[in-house]
Design a protein around this motif. Structure first.
Motif, short mmCIF file in Angstrom:
data_model
loop_
_atom_site.label_atom_id
_atom_site.label_comp_id
_atom_site.label_asym_id
_atom_site.label_seq_id
_atom_site.Cartn_x
_atom_site.Cartn_y
_atom_site.Cartn_z
N CYS A 197 49.59 70.79 7.98
CA CYS A 197 48.52 70.10 8.52
C CYS A 197 47.20 70.66 7.74
O CYS A 197 46.15 69.82 8.16
N THR A 208 46.19 68.81 2.22
CA THR A 208 45.31 68.02 2.79
C THR A 208 44.40 67.73 1.38
O THR A 208 44.39 68.28 0.26
N ARG A 209 43.09 67.14 1.72
CA ARG A 209 42.21 67.04 1.06
C ARG A 209 41.65 68.44 0.37
O ARG A 209 40.82 68.54 -0.65
N ASP A 228 35.54 64.12 6.05
CA ASP A 228 36.91 63.49 5.65
C ASP A 228 38.06 64.69 6.06
O ASP A 228 39.19 64.35 6.35
N LEU A 229 37.63 65.88 5.27
CA LEU A 229 38.85 67.13 5.55
C LEU A 229 39.22 67.35 7.02
O LEU A 229 40.22 67.21 7.52
N ARG A 257 38.62 65.42 9.56
CA ARG A 257 39.40 64.17 10.12
C ARG A 257 40.69 64.22 9.89
O ARG A 257 41.61 64.14 10.76
N GLU A 258 40.99 64.68 8.60
CA GLU A 258 42.58 64.70 8.02
C GLU A 258 43.27 65.84 8.91
O GLU A 258 44.41 65.53 9.44
N ASN A 306 43.87 64.97 12.66
CA ASN A 306 44.85 63.85 12.77
C ASN A 306 46.10 64.38 12.54
O ASN A 306 47.22 63.94 13.25
N ARG A 307 46.37 65.49 11.62
CA ARG A 307 47.56 65.97 11.35
C ARG A 307 48.17 67.15 12.31
O ARG A 307 49.07 66.94 12.70
#
Length: 131
Positions: A21, A25-26, A71-72, A74-75, A78-79
């Motif tokens: 998670c 990721t980014r 962005d990080l 959010r990702e 979401n994960r």
């Protein structure tokens, strides 16, 4: 359940969640690239020269801009949400088992006392780094 069993389960869950998670990721994009050489070991001898010619000490350079951080986060959220929503899905659990082998090679986690202290402060507003 015994305390040792709870700790083992929590440690395994924490490591697998961190790996699938957060790590994958980014964050990997931010980690990629050339790493500067430091002779002092603390990067006090490293400087960045920006497009205007300004020289900035490495330790004062922002390595992630606001859009990248948004962005990080959010990702990651979401994960984590997906992880929790699918944790009882047998095919998802099979997928987790495959990743468990890699995450089990990581150090076991320990309680983060600074985090516990920050959460325990009565009436304290949540703090974010850099805010």
């Amino acid at each position: 359940m015994k305390v040792e069993d709870e700790e083992r389960i929590a440690a395994n869950l924490s490591k697998i969640m961190a790996m699938i998670c957060i790590r994958n990721t980014r964050l990997e994009d931010l980690h990629a690239g050339m790493q500067p050489v430091t002779l002092t070991g603390d990067y006090s001898d490293v400087r960045v020269i920006d497009a205007t010619g300004q020289t900035i000490p490495w330790r004062e350079v922002s390595h992630v801009d606001d859009a990248q951080m948004a962005d990080l986060m959010r990702e990651i959220v979401n994960r984590l949400f997906t992880f929790h929503m699918r944790r009882d899905d047998p095919s998802f659990r099979d997928h987790l088992e495959r990743w468990m082998t890699a995450s089990n090679k990581w150090d076991n986690p320990v309680l983060d006392t600074a985090f516990l202290d920050a959460v325990a402060e009565p009436g304290a507003a949540p703090k974010t780094r850099g805010a």
